[in-house]
Scaffold this motif. Structure first.
Motif, PDB file in Angstrom:
ATOM      1  N   LYS A  22       0.838  -1.191   0.000  1.00 27.81           N
ATOM      2  CA  LYS A  22       0.000   0.000   0.000  1.00 27.81           C
ATOM      3  C   LYS A  22       0.879   1.249   0.000  1.00 27.81           C
ATOM      4  O   LYS A  22       1.996   1.254   0.520  1.00 27.81           O
ATOM      5  N   LEU A  23       0.341   2.325  -0.583  1.00 25.01           N
ATOM      6  CA  LEU A  23       1.035   3.609  -0.603  1.00 25.01           C
ATOM      7  C   LEU A  23       0.805   4.339   0.712  1.00 25.01           C
ATOM      8  O   LEU A  23      -0.333   4.528   1.145  1.00 25.01           O
ATOM      9  N   ARG A  24       1.907   4.751   1.354  1.00 19.65           N
ATOM     10  CA  ARG A  24       1.827   5.512   2.592  1.00 19.65           C
ATOM     11  C   ARG A  24       2.741   6.732   2.491  1.00 19.65           C
ATOM     12  O   ARG A  24       3.768   6.696   1.831  1.00 19.65           O
ATOM     13  N   TYR A  25       2.341   7.812   3.148  1.00 22.59           N
ATOM     14  CA  TYR A  25       3.178   9.012   3.231  1.00 22.59           C
ATOM     15  C   TYR A  25       3.641   9.171   4.678  1.00 22.59           C
ATOM     16  O   TYR A  25       2.825   9.224   5.605  1.00 22.59           O
ATOM     17  N   LEU A  26       4.972   9.242   4.870  1.00 20.19           N
ATOM     18  CA  LEU A  26       5.540   9.338   6.210  1.00 20.19           C
ATOM     19  C   LEU A  26       6.411  10.585   6.328  1.00 20.19           C
ATOM     20  O   LEU A  26       7.165  10.922   5.391  1.00 20.19           O
ATOM     21  N   PRO A  27       6.343  11.288   7.465  1.00 19.53           N
ATOM     22  CA  PRO A  27       7.215  12.456   7.673  1.00 19.53           C
ATOM     23  C   PRO A  27       8.630  12.011   8.036  1.00 19.53           C
ATOM     24  O   PRO A  27       8.825  10.985   8.702  1.00 19.53           O
ATOM     25  N   VAL A  28       9.623  12.775   7.608  1.00 22.36           N
ATOM     26  CA  VAL A  28      11.024  12.462   7.910  1.00 22.36           C
ATOM     27  C   VAL A  28      11.700  13.690   8.515  1.00 22.36           C
ATOM     28  O   VAL A  28      11.277  14.823   8.286  1.00 22.36           O
ATOM     29  N   ASN A  29      12.751  13.431   9.277  1.00 17.65           N
ATOM     30  CA  ASN A  29      13.528  14.503   9.911  1.00 17.65           C
ATOM     31  C   ASN A  29      14.776  14.757   9.082  1.00 17.65           C
ATOM     32  O   ASN A  29      15.705  13.943   9.077  1.00 17.65           O
ATOM     33  N   ILE A  30      14.790  15.872   8.368  1.00 16.25           N
ATOM     34  CA  ILE A  30      15.925  16.217   7.503  1.00 16.25           C
ATOM     35  C   ILE A  30      16.944  17.002   8.329  1.00 16.25           C
ATOM     36  O   ILE A  30      16.616  18.021   8.941  1.00 16.25           O
ATOM     37  N   ILE A  31      18.190  16.525   8.332  1.00 16.03           N
ATOM     38  CA  ILE A  31      19.226  17.236   9.082  1.00 16.03           C
ATOM     39  C   ILE A  31      20.210  17.975   8.174  1.00 16.03           C
ATOM     40  O   ILE A  31      20.952  18.838   8.635  1.00 16.03           O
ATOM     41  N   ARG A  32      20.199  17.639   6.884  1.00 18.40           N
ATOM     42  CA  ARG A  32      21.096  18.367   5.979  1.00 18.40           C
ATOM     43  C   ARG A  32      20.733  18.078   4.534  1.00 18.40           C
ATOM     44  O   ARG A  32      20.299  16.974   4.203  1.00 18.40           O
ATOM     45  N   GLN A  33      20.900  19.079   3.688  1.00 19.05           N
ATOM     46  CA  GLN A  33      20.805  18.900   2.251  1.00 19.05           C
ATOM     47  C   GLN A  33      22.214  18.795   1.686  1.00 19.05           C
ATOM     48  O   GLN A  33      23.095  19.562   2.050  1.00 19.05           O
ATOM     49  N   ASP A  34      22.413  17.828   0.802  1.00 19.35           N
ATOM     50  CA  ASP A  34      23.731  17.599   0.224  1.00 19.35           C
ATOM     51  C   ASP A  34      23.573  17.445  -1.285  1.00 19.35           C
ATOM     52  O   ASP A  34      23.399  16.351  -1.804  1.00 19.35           O
ATOM     53  N   GLY A  35      23.625  18.574  -1.988  1.00 18.80           N
ATOM     54  CA  GLY A  35      23.447  18.552  -3.435  1.00 18.80           C
ATOM     55  C   GLY A  35      22.044  18.105  -3.804  1.00 18.80           C
ATOM     56  O   GLY A  35      21.048  18.678  -3.362  1.00 18.80           O
ATOM     57  N   SER A  36      21.930  17.031  -4.583  1.00 21.97           N
ATOM     58  CA  SER A  36      20.620  16.533  -5.010  1.00 21.97           C
ATOM     59  C   SER A  36      20.027  15.547  -4.008  1.00 21.97           C
ATOM     60  O   SER A  36      18.944  15.010  -4.248  1.00 21.97           O
ATOM     61  N   ASN A  37      20.717  15.321  -2.894  1.00 26.13           N
ATOM     62  CA  ASN A  37      20.231  14.397  -1.877  1.00 26.13           C
ATOM     63  C   ASN A  37      19.954  15.126  -0.571  1.00 26.13           C
ATOM     64  O   ASN A  37      20.386  16.264  -0.372  1.00 26.13           O
ATOM     65  N   VAL A  38      19.244  14.452   0.312  1.00 27.69           N
ATOM     66  CA  VAL A  38      19.062  14.939   1.674  1.00 27.69           C
ATOM     67  C   VAL A  38      19.459  13.833   2.637  1.00 27.69           C
ATOM     68  O   VAL A  38      19.397  12.640   2.298  1.00 27.69           O
ATOM     69  N   ILE A  39      19.878  14.240   3.827  1.00 32.01           N
ATOM     70  CA  ILE A  39      20.269  13.293   4.872  1.00 32.01           C
ATOM     71  C   ILE A  39      19.210  13.348   5.955  1.00 32.01           C
ATOM     72  O   ILE A  39      18.883  14.423   6.462  1.00 32.01           O
ATOM     73  N   ILE A  40      18.646  12.175   6.299  1.00 33.20           N
ATOM     74  CA  ILE A  40      17.605  12.117   7.313  1.00 33.20           C
ATOM     75  C   ILE A  40      18.103  11.300   8.501  1.00 33.20           C
ATOM     76  O   ILE A  40      18.931  10.392   8.348  1.00 33.20           O
ATOM     77  N   SER A  41      17.601  11.643   9.670  1.00 30.43           N
ATOM     78  CA  SER A  41      18.002  10.932  10.886  1.00 30.43           C
ATOM     79  C   SER A  41      16.898  10.047  11.435  1.00 30.43           C
ATOM     80  O   SER A  41      17.174   9.130  12.217  1.00 30.43           O
TER      81      SER A  41
END
Length: 399
Positions: free
Chosen positions: A328-347
């Motif tokens: 099933k499709l689910r939408y979940l919130p994430v904690n972003i700690i940094r943007q790195d170019g075209s990516n993001v880093i989540i904790s």
């Protein structure tokens, strides 16, 4: 009056038509049964993996010497000697003689200073003796207290002052003679030379420019928000410098030694300064790092802990689309700690091994069913297998 044939003929035609129609209907094959169409959206996914990470901060800069010195003449005279290494691009050691100015006048001045010093010493000795005689004679004449003038103390002070002046003159003459020999103040690369043999130079005339080869520096601009990813604001952090040398990409190691302490009024950047020892590899076997080289710097930062990296475009309003265990499709919130170019880093926000949806969906709805392409292929193979079995059974029945 209608005959019997005329009465029966219409019924015969109608009966024939019904018979033909019944025959055609009986001959018609039943419509094929089409398999149901599966409209479940196909998605591609990427598995989330958490692992330890150390932040790095990237910057750039140009390599420059830590010290550069413009040599100037401190005495007047004609250039009578130039060292072979004293050419643009030459390397010289600390204390090595680079050039000489004609010392004749300064050698003569030194002799004069030495003579004046000897004369001043002689006059002082004579004045001391004269003062001693005056003191003895005063004591023989009267018991009253003599004046300083009677004891020749002013004359003695004058001779002492002359002696000190002569000593200063000697030091000055010696220093001027030494200044006629121009030496390298440290291990250097000759950046320029402004004199030649026979050139007459005056006091303050430019001789040349030297670059120190013991330590190089790189000024690294950083946005203020990047400073949060560095321990102790970057002090003593290790730096990896990448640049081109002889047509190949090379790497050098350096250390952040200081911050310039202010934010640039134009660029709004904070500048850190990295130092690289022995940039020209005069004392080691590493690749030389020439002054003026443009380098990209990667500064070691803080420990990020266990984090995951995901493409930045997959996050919309802080939510990430995932496929749960029930497809099933689910939408979940994430904690972003940094943007790195075209990516993001989540904790946090996602579990290790969870599948995030990386493909675009036309009309996404929370809780809708989704499938992977491989699942669709397996289902299609199963349907085709069923069709083959059914066809085989039908053929057998006809036989």
């Amino acid at each position: 009056m209608a005959t019997t044939m005329q009465k029966v003929f219409p019924f015969l035609i109608i009966g024939s038509g019904i018979a033909i129609t019944a025959a055609l209907v009986a001959m018609k094959q039943p419509p094929e049964e089409k398999p149901p169409v599966d409209t479940t959206p196909l998605v591609s996914v990427q598995s989330i993996e958490y692992k330890p990470m150390t932040f790095t901060v990237s910057s750039y800069g140009v390599v420059n010497p830590k010290y550069q010195t413009e040599l100037v003449a401190q005495v007047n005279g004609e250039i009578t000697y130039l060292a072979e290494a004293f050419v643009k691009g030459g390397f010289v050691k600390k204390g090595q003689i680079l050039a000489k100015i004609d010392p004749s006048d300064y050698e003569s001045a030194l002799l004069d200073a030495q003579a004046e010093l000897a004369s001043a010493k002689s006059n002082l000795v004579l004045e001391k003796a004269t003062a001693a005689v005056a003191e003895r004679e005063w004591a023989e004449i009267t018991d009253s207290k003599p004046s300083d003038l009677s004891l020749r103390k002013p004359q003695l002070a004058k001779e002492i002052a002359k002696l000190k002046s002569a000593e200063a003159g000697l030091h000055r003459a010696q220093r001027n003679l030494e200044r006629s020999v121009i030496k390298a103040p440290y291990d250097s690369l000759i950046a320029s030379r402004n004199i030649g043999l026979g050139t007459y130079v005056g006091n303050g005339a430019s001789i040349g420019t030297l670059y120190n080869t013991e330590i190089a520096e790189v000024r690294l601009p950083l946005a203020d928000k990047e400073m949060q990813y560095l321990d102790r604001k970057g002090a003593n952090a290790e730096v990896s410098l990448v640049g081109n040398f002889a047509g190949e990409k090379q790497q050098w190691q350096g250390t952040i030694v200081r911050s310039e302490g202010v934010i640039d009024s134009k660029s709004r950047m904070t500048y850190l300064v990295a130092e690289i020892n022995d940039p020209y590899a005069l004392k080691g076997n590493h690749k030389e790092l020439r002054f003026g080289t443009y380098v990209t710097a990667h500064i070691g930062g803080t420990q990020a802990g266990s984090v995951a990296i995901i493409p930045r475009h997959l996050i919309v309003n802080g939510l990430v689309a995932v496929m749960d265990t029930e497809m099933k499709l689910r939408y979940l919130p994430v904690n972003i700690i940094r943007q790195d170019g075209s990516n993001v880093i989540i904790s946090s926000g996602l579990e290790d091994g969870m599948n995030i949806i990386t493909s675009a969906l036309d009309y996404p709805i929370e809780g809708m069913s989704v499938k992977l392409p491989e699942d669709k292929i397996l289902q299609q193979d199963a349907i085709e297998g069923d069709d083959i079995i059914k066809s085989a059974i039908a053929i057998k029945d006809k036989e």
